[in-house]
Motif scaffolding. Structure first.
Motif, mmCIF file in Angstrom:
data_model
loop_
_atom_site.group_PDB
_atom_site.id
_atom_site.type_symbol
_atom_site.label_atom_id
_atom_site.label_comp_id
_atom_site.label_asym_id
_atom_site.label_seq_id
_atom_site.Cartn_x
_atom_site.Cartn_y
_atom_site.Cartn_z
ATOM 1 N N GLN A 81 27.022 34.518 59.867
ATOM 2 C CA GLN A 81 27.784 35.636 59.312
ATOM 3 C C GLN A 81 26.989 36.326 58.221
ATOM 4 O OE1 GLN A 81 31.419 36.363 59.320
ATOM 5 N NE2 GLN A 81 31.910 36.744 57.181
ATOM 6 N N GLN A 82 26.296 35.528 57.422
ATOM 7 C CA GLN A 82 25.519 36.113 56.341
ATOM 8 C C GLN A 82 24.141 36.556 56.794
ATOM 9 O OE1 GLN A 82 25.589 32.795 53.795
ATOM 10 N NE2 GLN A 82 27.657 33.170 53.030
ATOM 11 N N ASP A 83 23.931 36.464 58.084
ATOM 12 C CA ASP A 83 22.659 36.910 58.657
ATOM 13 C C ASP A 83 21.476 36.073 58.191
ATOM 14 O OD1 ASP A 83 21.909 40.380 59.432
ATOM 15 O OD2 ASP A 83 22.325 38.615 60.653
ATOM 16 N N ASN A 84 21.753 34.869 57.775
ATOM 17 C CA ASN A 84 20.688 33.963 57.354
ATOM 18 C C ASN A 84 20.248 33.166 58.570
ATOM 19 O OD1 ASN A 84 19.027 32.112 56.164
ATOM 20 N ND2 ASN A 84 20.467 31.500 54.568
ATOM 21 N N LEU A 85 19.482 33.827 59.422
ATOM 22 C CA LEU A 85 19.251 33.243 60.739
ATOM 23 C C LEU A 85 18.339 32.033 60.708
ATOM 24 C CD1 LEU A 85 19.083 36.461 62.898
ATOM 25 C CD2 LEU A 85 20.981 34.920 62.482
ATOM 26 N N LYS A 86 17.479 31.990 59.719
ATOM 27 C CA LYS A 86 16.580 30.838 59.648
ATOM 28 C C LYS A 86 17.387 29.566 59.399
ATOM 29 C CE LYS A 86 12.771 29.574 56.912
ATOM 30 N NZ LYS A 86 12.489 29.692 55.565
ATOM 31 N N LEU A 87 18.281 29.677 58.452
ATOM 32 C CA LEU A 87 19.124 28.523 58.143
ATOM 33 C C LEU A 87 20.008 28.181 59.331
ATOM 34 C CD1 LEU A 87 20.468 26.498 56.266
ATOM 35 C CD2 LEU A 87 21.977 28.317 55.530
ATOM 36 N N ALA A 88 20.551 29.231 59.922
ATOM 37 C CA ALA A 88 21.444 28.993 61.056
ATOM 38 C C ALA A 88 20.702 28.272 62.168
ATOM 39 C CB ALA A 88 21.989 30.328 61.560
ATOM 40 N N ASP A 89 19.484 28.682 62.394
ATOM 41 C CA ASP A 89 18.677 28.054 63.440
ATOM 42 C C ASP A 89 18.501 26.569 63.173
ATOM 43 O OD1 ASP A 89 15.243 28.118 64.362
ATOM 44 O OD2 ASP A 89 17.009 27.849 65.626
ATOM 45 N N ALA A 90 18.147 26.250 61.913
ATOM 46 C CA ALA A 90 17.951 24.834 61.579
ATOM 47 C C ALA A 90 19.243 24.063 61.751
ATOM 48 C CB ALA A 90 17.435 24.725 60.150
ATOM 49 N N LEU A 91 20.337 24.681 61.356
ATOM 50 C CA LEU A 91 21.613 23.981 61.452
ATOM 51 C C LEU A 91 22.017 23.755 62.896
ATOM 52 C CD1 LEU A 91 23.597 25.677 58.576
ATOM 53 C CD2 LEU A 91 22.907 23.303 58.717
ATOM 54 N N VAL A 92 21.738 24.731 63.719
ATOM 55 C CA VAL A 92 22.110 24.575 65.130
ATOM 56 C C VAL A 92 21.405 23.378 65.744
ATOM 57 C CG1 VAL A 92 21.650 25.579 67.380
ATOM 58 C CG2 VAL A 92 22.822 26.898 65.700
ATOM 59 N N LYS A 93 20.151 23.221 65.378
ATOM 60 C CA LYS A 93 19.427 22.060 65.919
ATOM 61 C C LYS A 93 20.052 20.771 65.417
ATOM 62 C CE LYS A 93 15.083 24.461 66.552
ATOM 63 N NZ LYS A 93 14.587 25.476 65.636
ATOM 64 N N HIS A 94 20.465 20.825 64.174
ATOM 65 C CA HIS A 94 21.075 19.619 63.629
ATOM 66 C C HIS A 94 22.389 19.303 64.313
ATOM 67 C CE1 HIS A 94 21.340 16.492 60.734
ATOM 68 N NE2 HIS A 94 22.523 16.879 60.342
ATOM 69 N N ILE A 95 23.090 20.355 64.687
ATOM 70 C CA ILE A 95 24.361 20.143 65.386
ATOM 71 C C ILE A 95 24.111 19.373 66.672
ATOM 72 C CG2 ILE A 95 26.237 21.292 66.613
ATOM 73 C CD1 ILE A 95 25.994 23.568 64.657
ATOM 74 N N GLY A 96 23.033 19.751 67.337
ATOM 75 C CA GLY A 96 22.723 19.053 68.578
ATOM 76 C C GLY A 96 22.585 17.560 68.377
ATOM 77 N N LEU A 97 21.882 17.209 67.292
ATOM 78 C CA LEU A 97 21.710 15.784 66.986
ATOM 79 C C LEU A 97 23.041 15.106 66.736
ATOM 80 C CD1 LEU A 97 18.763 15.565 64.449
ATOM 81 C CD2 LEU A 97 18.901 14.500 66.693
ATOM 82 N N LEU A 98 23.825 15.755 65.909
ATOM 83 C CA LEU A 98 25.102 15.150 65.547
ATOM 84 C C LEU A 98 26.008 15.046 66.762
ATOM 85 C CD1 LEU A 98 25.796 16.937 62.167
ATOM 86 C CD2 LEU A 98 25.330 14.516 62.499
ATOM 87 N N ALA A 99 25.977 16.072 67.574
ATOM 88 C CA ALA A 99 26.869 16.069 68.737
ATOM 89 C C ALA A 99 26.538 14.924 69.667
ATOM 90 C CB ALA A 99 26.778 17.405 69.478
#
Lengths: 595, 156
Positions: free
Chosen positions: A237-255
């Motif tokens: 939402q805040q257009d912080n795509l770099k952070l979002a990208d890192a978080l998405v990868k982390h979601i994969g791990l957690l999932a």
């Protein structure tokens, strides 16, 4: 965002909701009389607690209560794990400053071993019994009977992390754990959260300070997963795509550490977020028969569509009570599963069956298969079998807004009674400006006796992405939970296809924007407002529909968690406490007599 | 069974017993009409005559509408066209009744039958097959959430 203590803690002795009242069993009978008294905030301190020697600002009450709950969880966990973090010497803070003390206790948990609560308790002389009473009562506070109720995903909004987001992985993890420890509302998911409140997050945090990637407790990671999802959405939402990208990868791990519904939901949402980040929008010009097949599996496995069909049919049947010729216009024919039951009911009508005309609208055919005609043919076969005069017409249209009433060969209302039926179709029109208005005027031109609308019960049409994301997460989690609860063995094709069906919706909600985002659900109250504004008045669905729906639910296996609710004449079907779809019926507000 | 009996007492009496149920088919039908599903199925395995009678749809019609006031005559033609009363009973009415057993109220009997009829019709439609609908979906395929797939394939 704050847990509403008043609701849950009816049975508990310690409760705090927006700082208005306090009750504690050890305070004694005199205080019990003061249960409902409004708080005096003369000095800003809560008076009742001040009597006990604790100084808590009334404005902080809810906050303190929440932190005490977390602390309680920590204590519980520590004892459960057998690791006695409490046995080390305490570093005392000023215990009478309750909020400060609790805060310091909590931050302690992120680092070295915690102060000894018992010794702290011993020091608070006459009040030693008080917090102890509070704790077991607080554990009762945690019993959230709607464990699927995603009450709060605080994310960053409610509890800003103490550290901003620097790059190192470890700091981020610590931030997340502190976020997750401060927002301990249970996110429930059937298989992975039997008791989200008992194995609290902070209990494992002490170990995780040495091992940043800690997947020790799947329930803990479940909550962490939700928080990561929210954080990622916020970053997007805040257009912080770099952070979002890192978080998405982390979601994969957690999932990957999760099981069941939680895992699937997280995976779909992560995929959708990734699409949004990388701007790989799903092409929506997929073969429409593929979506039909997916929806068929969804129909088979869970009761939502069946509920929709039966309740809408009942309303239509009642509207057709005395007509000799009837015409149903179906905005989304798909496989025509709704109509056999209606035709059968019409065939066995006391006065004999009417002549039944069906106009089905569907997506245009990319090749020459003409699925609409095939469905029409099947229905015609059925009609012939049961002895109804039947006529069918199919129209392919990309959007309902393209439909012109003149195309439909409408006959005057004295000759033929019209019903318009829309199951999960109207919300798509909200994507196009002017779409819904055009369709409404078309409907009015059709002069229907009744308009039945079945829509998903969620608000996914708000302007803010994060709100939509949160709502969608909540909605689809419940939906996936109900699929899990349907009792179907995992390697079932129905289950897999239904999940795919829902996954595509998730993708559309999260990843698409503008006219591509067609899954713009709105809640029943929003639709009600909208319909009443454009000149429709509600038709109550009646007890027959309710009875049928309840019976249907009682029949279908694995429907123990589903609930039928009546809401101002409309029926809603939900999973536990969360309504998921709603059926409503409408008629033109300015109907002349004799129609 | 009756014939065995005939055999064992034959030597004593030397003549047929006075009453042989298979000679009185109408009485037999009246008796079988009042049986419940399980007994009827058991009766169907007694002898060929009983089997033929038990397969008669009218017996199953009685079972379907047992606790309900008799339906209008139009129902029969519809049900027969959709597959017959035995199929209706085994496929819909019986599961409906057994599953609703715990929440049942007396007033629901009629609604149960109506719901069964609707589901029966939906089942017929699904069996019509053709098109992209999975016409390979046999009755025997188990899918616990849909009523239609509760039963094993029936040899009706």
């Amino acid at each position: 965002m704050k847990r509403d203590h008043r609701e849950i803690s009816g049975a508990t002795d310690y409760s705090s909701g927006s700082g208005s009242r306090v009750d504690s069993s050890s305070i004694g009978n005199s205080v019990k009389g003061k249960l409902w008294e409004e708080d005096q905030d003369a000095g800003g301190m809560d008076e009742l607690l001040a009597v006990l020697g604790y100084k808590v600002r009334s404005s902080d009450m809810a906050d303190v209560a929440q932190k005490l709950e977390i602390l309680e969880m920590v204590m519980g966990t520590a004892q459960e794990d057998g690791v006695s973090h409490l046995s080390s010497d305490a570093v005392h803070y000023n215990p009478s400053d309750l909020s400060g003390w609790v805060q310091s206790m909590l931050t302690e948990f992120n680092g070295p071993p915690t102060p000894n609560l018992d010794s702290v308790l011993a020091n608070s002389d006459s009040n030693s019994s008080n917090p102890q009473h509070q704790q077991p009562n607080q554990s009762r506070v945690f019993i959230d009977d709607s464990e699927y109720d995603l009450r709060a995903i605080p994310g960053v909004a409610a509890y800003p992390p103490p550290i901003s987001y620097p790059d190192p992985e470890s700091t981020r993890k610590r931030v997340k754990t502190s976020m997750s420890s401060s927002g301990s509302d249970g996110y429930g998911s059937g298989s992975s959260f039997s008791s989200p409140q008992e194995n609290g997050i902070p209990g494992a945090v002490t170990e995780s300070s040495t091992r940043p990637v800690l997947l020790v407790d799947s329930q803990e990671t479940g909550v962490r997963l939700v928080h990561t999802l929210m954080a990622c959405a916020e970053a997007v939402q805040q257009d912080n795509l770099k952070l979002a990208d890192a978080l998405v990868k982390h979601i994969g791990l957690l999932a990957a550490s999760q099981t069941g519904a939680m895992r699937k939901v997280a995976t779909y949402f992560a995929e959708a977020l990734a699409r949004r980040i990388y701007r790989i929008f799903p092409q929506d010009s997929l073969d429409p028969s593929y979506t039909d097949i997916l929806q068929m599996h969804f129909y088979e496995i869970c009761p939502y569509l069946k509920f929709a069909h039966f309740t809408a049919n009942q309303a239509i049947l009642e509207a057709f009570a005395t007509a000799n010729r009837v015409h149903v216009i179906d905005f989304g024919l798909k496989q025509g599963m709704q109509w056999p039951a209606l035709m059968q009911a019409l065939a066995l009508r006391p006065g004999g069956p009417p002549a039944f005309r069906l106009t089905g609208i569907g997506p245009p055919e990319p090749d020459n298969t003409d699925a609409l005609q095939q469905v029409g043919w099947k229905l015609a076969q059925l009609a012939e079998t049961i002895g109804i005069e039947f006529e069918f017409r199919g129209f392919g249209a990309n959007s309902l807004a393209d439909l012109e009433p003149e195309m439909l060969d409408l006959r005057p209302p004295e000759v033929e009674v019209v019903a318009v039926n829309s199951v999960f179709e109207l919300h798509r029109l909200l994507a196009r400006p002017g779409g819904i208005e055009k369709v409404v005027s078309s409907i009015k031109a059709m002069k229907p006796k009744i308009l039945t609308v079945v829509e998903q019960e969620a608000n996914l049409n708000g302007p803010v992405f994060l709100d939509r994301f949160t709502e969608a997460l909540h909605y689809y989690s419940s939906l996936f939970d109900s699929l899990e609860g349907s009792g179907v063995a995992p390697p079932s094709q129905d289950l897999a296809m239904s999940e795919l069906y829902l996954g595509r919706q998730i993708c559309n909600v999260v990843a698409c924007e503008g006219m591509g985002r067609v899954e713009r659900y709105e809640t029943l109250s929003q639709w009600r407002t909208r319909m009443e504004m454009v000149g429709f008045s509600p038709v109550h669905l009646g007890c027959n529909a309710y009875k049928q729906a309840s019976m249907l639910l009682a029949l279908l296996a694995g429907c123990d968690g589903h609930r039928v609710e009546e809401n101002k004449g409309c029926l809603m079907l939900g999973w536990h406490t969360k309504p998921l779809i709603a059926t409503s019926a409408w008629r033109l507000a300015t109907t002349e007599t004799g129609k | 069974m009756v014939q065995n009996h005939h055999g064992t007492v034959g030597e004593n009496k030397g003549k047929r017993p006075k009453f042989f149920i298979n000679d009185h088919v109408d009485i037999l039908i009246e008796i079988l009409k009042r049986l419940d599903c399980r007994s009827l199925c058991v009766a169907a395995s007694v002898c060929r005559l009983w089997c033929t009678i038990a397969r008669n749809d009218s017996l199953w019609e009685n079972l379907c509408f047992r606790h309900v006031s008799p339906p209008p005559s139009s129902v029969r033609s519809v049900v027969l066209a959709l597959g017959g009363y035995k199929r209706l009973y085994m496929g819909c009415v019986r599961p409906v009744r057994s599953r609703l057993g715990r929440v049942r109220r007396a007033s629901w009997a009629r609604d149960e039958v109506q719901l069964s009829l609707s589901l029966f019709c939906v089942d017929y439609y699904e069996r019509l097959g053709g098109g992209s609908n999975s016409n390979g979906r046999l009755v025997g395929e188990s899918s616990p959430s849909s009523l239609m797939f509760l039963c094993k394939p029936m040899n009706v």
